[in-house]
Design a protein around this motif. Structure first.
Motif, short mmCIF file in Angstrom:
data_model
loop_
_atom_site.label_atom_id
_atom_site.label_comp_id
_atom_site.label_asym_id
_atom_site.label_seq_id
_atom_site.Cartn_x
_atom_site.Cartn_y
_atom_site.Cartn_z
N VAL A 48 0.82 -1.22 0.00
CA VAL A 48 0.00 0.00 0.00
C VAL A 48 0.85 1.27 0.00
O VAL A 48 0.32 2.37 0.10
N GLY A 49 2.16 1.12 -0.09
CA GLY A 49 3.02 2.29 -0.23
C GLY A 49 3.48 2.92 1.06
O GLY A 49 4.01 4.03 1.05
N ILE A 50 3.31 2.23 2.18
CA ILE A 50 3.76 2.77 3.46
C ILE A 50 5.25 2.50 3.67
O ILE A 50 5.98 3.36 4.18
N LEU A 51 5.69 1.32 3.29
CA LEU A 51 7.10 0.93 3.44
C LEU A 51 7.80 0.95 2.10
O LEU A 51 7.25 0.47 1.10
N GLN A 52 8.99 1.47 2.07
CA GLN A 52 9.84 1.32 0.89
C GLN A 52 10.39 -0.10 0.89
O GLN A 52 10.61 -0.70 1.94
N GLY A 56 11.84 -5.54 -6.44
CA GLY A 56 10.54 -6.01 -6.88
C GLY A 56 9.67 -4.88 -7.41
O GLY A 56 10.04 -3.70 -7.37
N THR A 57 8.50 -5.25 -7.91
CA THR A 57 7.54 -4.28 -8.42
C THR A 57 6.15 -4.58 -7.84
O THR A 57 5.82 -5.74 -7.60
N ILE A 58 5.38 -3.53 -7.64
CA ILE A 58 4.00 -3.66 -7.16
C ILE A 58 3.13 -2.79 -8.06
O ILE A 58 3.41 -1.60 -8.24
N GLY A 62 -3.03 -2.03 -12.63
CA GLY A 62 -2.16 -1.79 -13.77
C GLY A 62 -1.20 -0.63 -13.62
O GLY A 62 -0.36 -0.40 -14.49
N LYS A 63 -1.29 0.11 -12.51
CA LYS A 63 -0.42 1.26 -12.28
C LYS A 63 0.71 0.88 -11.32
O LYS A 63 0.48 0.21 -10.32
N ASP A 64 1.90 1.33 -11.64
CA ASP A 64 3.06 1.03 -10.82
C ASP A 64 3.04 1.89 -9.55
O ASP A 64 2.90 3.11 -9.62
N LEU A 65 3.18 1.24 -8.40
CA LEU A 65 3.09 1.93 -7.12
C LEU A 65 4.17 2.98 -6.94
O LEU A 65 3.92 4.05 -6.37
N LEU A 66 5.37 2.72 -7.42
CA LEU A 66 6.45 3.68 -7.26
C LEU A 66 6.34 4.83 -8.25
O LEU A 66 6.65 5.98 -7.92
#
Length: 235
Positions: A48-52, A56-58, A62-66
């Motif tokens: 969910v984007g809380i931790l770096q 890998g990829t998340i 279809g949208k890249d979290l980073l």
């Protein structure tokens, strides 16, 4: 809906999550189980984007979290294992704060707040400061806030802890309804009986590595989920 590919997260020399890949599709309730310290919360917080994370990829929808973190976070809701709410706010102010963040129109938010607060029998407590809430009441408030903006993906860490039986039953019904409408749910739990009855798919993690994943039938076969989990943990 949620695609995790080769996720790795280190704390110093220790790999909390080690080359983990999972895919949660629309319509699925996906359970994530493992012992304390296995890497469940680290995986969820990374997703969910809380931790770096280190590798890998998340992707979410279809949208890249980073690359597109705001777009990804608009599409999801996250409930941590210990609801960390703004305790100086009242319950109603907190829900309106969340509604403001996601741009929910006034009439829509009022209808949803009324609906869910009534369901969880929290309406009479919304004017009280959150600091006066019990753990169970905070958990109910967190659940209501997660459902306010109709997220495509809901990620929850031990969502049934602190809920009374009636609220737990209601949450299970809401989870099923959400996925029947095309949403997806990824949640961790220690309550294996709940996972066995509720989940479409399940993954078991041990020491940061995925050791079993599939539909509930594929993972447990003719045994109970508890039996399979204990056997894998003993290996």
């Amino acid at each position: 809906m949620l695609n995790i590919e080769h996720l790795t997260k280190r704390y110093g020399d220790k790999k909390a999550v080690d080359d983990l890949s999972l895919r949660i599709r629309p319509g699925e309730i996906f359970g994530f189980i493992g012992h304390n310290g296995a890497g469940k919360s680290t995986t969820l917080k990374s997703a969910v984007g809380i931790l770096q994370f280190d590798a890998g990829t998340i992707t979410i929808g279809g949208k890249d979290l980073l690359a597109e973190p705001v777009a990804c976070k608009k599409a999801l809701a996250y409930i941590p294992d210990n609801p960390d709410l703004y305790e100086f706010m009242s319950g109603i102010k907190y829900l309106n704060f969340i509604a403001d963040i996601f741009g929910i129109p006034a009439a829509e938010r009022q209808e949803k707040i009324r609906k869910y607060a009534d369901l969880f029998e929290l309406t009479g407590d919304l004017a009280q400061p959150i600091s006066a809430y019990s753990h169970g009441m905070k958990q109910k408030l967190a659940v209501i806030s997660a459902w306010l903006h109709d997220p495509k993906l809901i990620v929850m860490d031990e969502p049934f802890v602190g809920l009374d039986p009636k609220a737990s039953h209601l949450l299970k019904e809401m989870m099923r309804e959400h996925c029947d409408k095309g949403g997806a749910i990824f949640f961790s739990t220690h309550v294996l009986e709940v996972a066995e009855k509720l989940c479409d798919k399940v993954a078991i993690i041990k020491q940061g590595r995925l050791i079993k994943v599939g539909t509930m039938e594929e993972v447990k076969g003719d045994d109970s989920l508890e039996e399979v989990f204990l056997e894998l943990e003993a290996e």
